[in-house]
Design an enzyme around this catalytic site. Structure first.
Site, mmCIF file in Angstrom:
data_model
loop_
_atom_site.group_PDB
_atom_site.id
_atom_site.type_symbol
_atom_site.label_atom_id
_atom_site.label_comp_id
_atom_site.label_asym_id
_atom_site.label_seq_id
_atom_site.Cartn_x
_atom_site.Cartn_y
_atom_site.Cartn_z
ATOM 1 N N THR A 92 0.815 -1.212 0.000
ATOM 2 C CA THR A 92 0.000 0.000 0.000
ATOM 3 C C THR A 92 0.851 1.266 0.000
ATOM 4 O O THR A 92 1.903 1.322 0.622
ATOM 5 C CB THR A 92 -0.932 0.005 1.225
ATOM 6 N N ASP A 123 -9.092 -2.800 3.316
ATOM 7 C CA ASP A 123 -9.482 -1.526 3.939
ATOM 8 C C ASP A 123 -9.248 -0.311 3.052
ATOM 9 O O ASP A 123 -9.900 0.728 3.212
ATOM 10 C CB ASP A 123 -8.658 -1.315 5.207
HETATM 11 N N1 ASP Z 1 -4.103 -2.736 3.905
HETATM 12 C C1 ASP Z 1 -3.919 -3.470 2.662
HETATM 13 C C2 ASP Z 1 -4.979 -4.540 2.540
HETATM 14 O O1 ASP Z 1 -5.362 -5.122 3.544
HETATM 15 C C3 ASP Z 1 -2.590 -4.100 2.563
HETATM 16 C C4 ASP Z 1 -1.457 -3.138 2.711
HETATM 17 O O2 ASP Z 1 -1.423 -2.350 3.657
HETATM 18 O O3 ASP Z 1 -0.549 -3.194 1.890
HETATM 19 O O4 ASP Z 1 -5.389 -4.830 1.442
#
Ligand code: ASP
Length: 172
Positions: A92, A123
């Site tokens: 992310t 999320d």
């Molecule tokens: N929060 C992201 C997800 O759960 C993953 C990430 O933080 O890279 O899809």
């Protein structure tokens, strides 16, 4: 966008290099907040965004491999939950910015998590979970999306900071 609570989001959009810009167009151009899949891609094309060939992207081979529907989903969940727990592969990007007028914006973009069940939504596109801004604070999250979604992490953080906590305390 914290100054007026405007928000836009896209889910499952493929082959566009700048999904955050597409989300911004949703905010600006239509009365919806979130578009997903084919509809989001049609909207992006209508707004003049150019498609990239999949090879130019950081396509995740593991995710492509598991996109076939598993015949034995329990076995699938067992195998990939274990891999997910062990490897914690996240991807992310998030940012919070403030302009000279004091307006705060928060944004986030993700390729999701490796080894997730096909169709999983994390999320990142959910306003108040993966990203949120108010008139006085903004936040973007990274980490296991299921936990972030349950708590509504970024909205909670912003509320704690608005309530007087310093950022590190609120995060802790
Ligand atoms: N929060 C992201 C997800 O759960 C993953 C990430 O933080 O890279 O899809």
């Amino acid at each position: 966008m914290g100054s007026n609570e405007a928000a836009g989001a896209v889910i499952r959009i493929r082959n566009f290099a700048h999904p955050i810009s597409v989300a911004r167009k949703i905010l600006e151009e239509i009365p919806h907040l979130m578009l997903s899949g084919k509809g989001a891609e049609i909207f992006a094309r209508l707004m003049g965004f150019k498609e990239k060939s999949p090879d130019e992207q950081h396509a995740n081979t593991d995710n492509r491999e598991i996109e076939k529907l598993p015949e034995d989903y329990r076995e699938f969940v067992r195998k990939y939950s274990k891999l997910l727990a062990e490897q914690r592969i996240f991807s992310t990007f998030g940012a919070v910015a403030i302009n000279s007028k004091g307006h705060i914006v928060a944004r986030a973009s993700t390729g999701g998590m490796s080894y997730a069940f096909p169709g999983r939504v994390g999320d990142t596109p959910v306003i108040g979970a993966g990203t949120f801004a108010s008139r006085s604070a903004g936040a973007s999250a990274t980490g296991l999306g299921e936990g972030i979604l349950r708590v509504g992490v970024t909205r909670k953080l912003v509320e704690l900071v608005e309530g007087g906590q310093v950022v590190q305390e609120a995060c802790d």
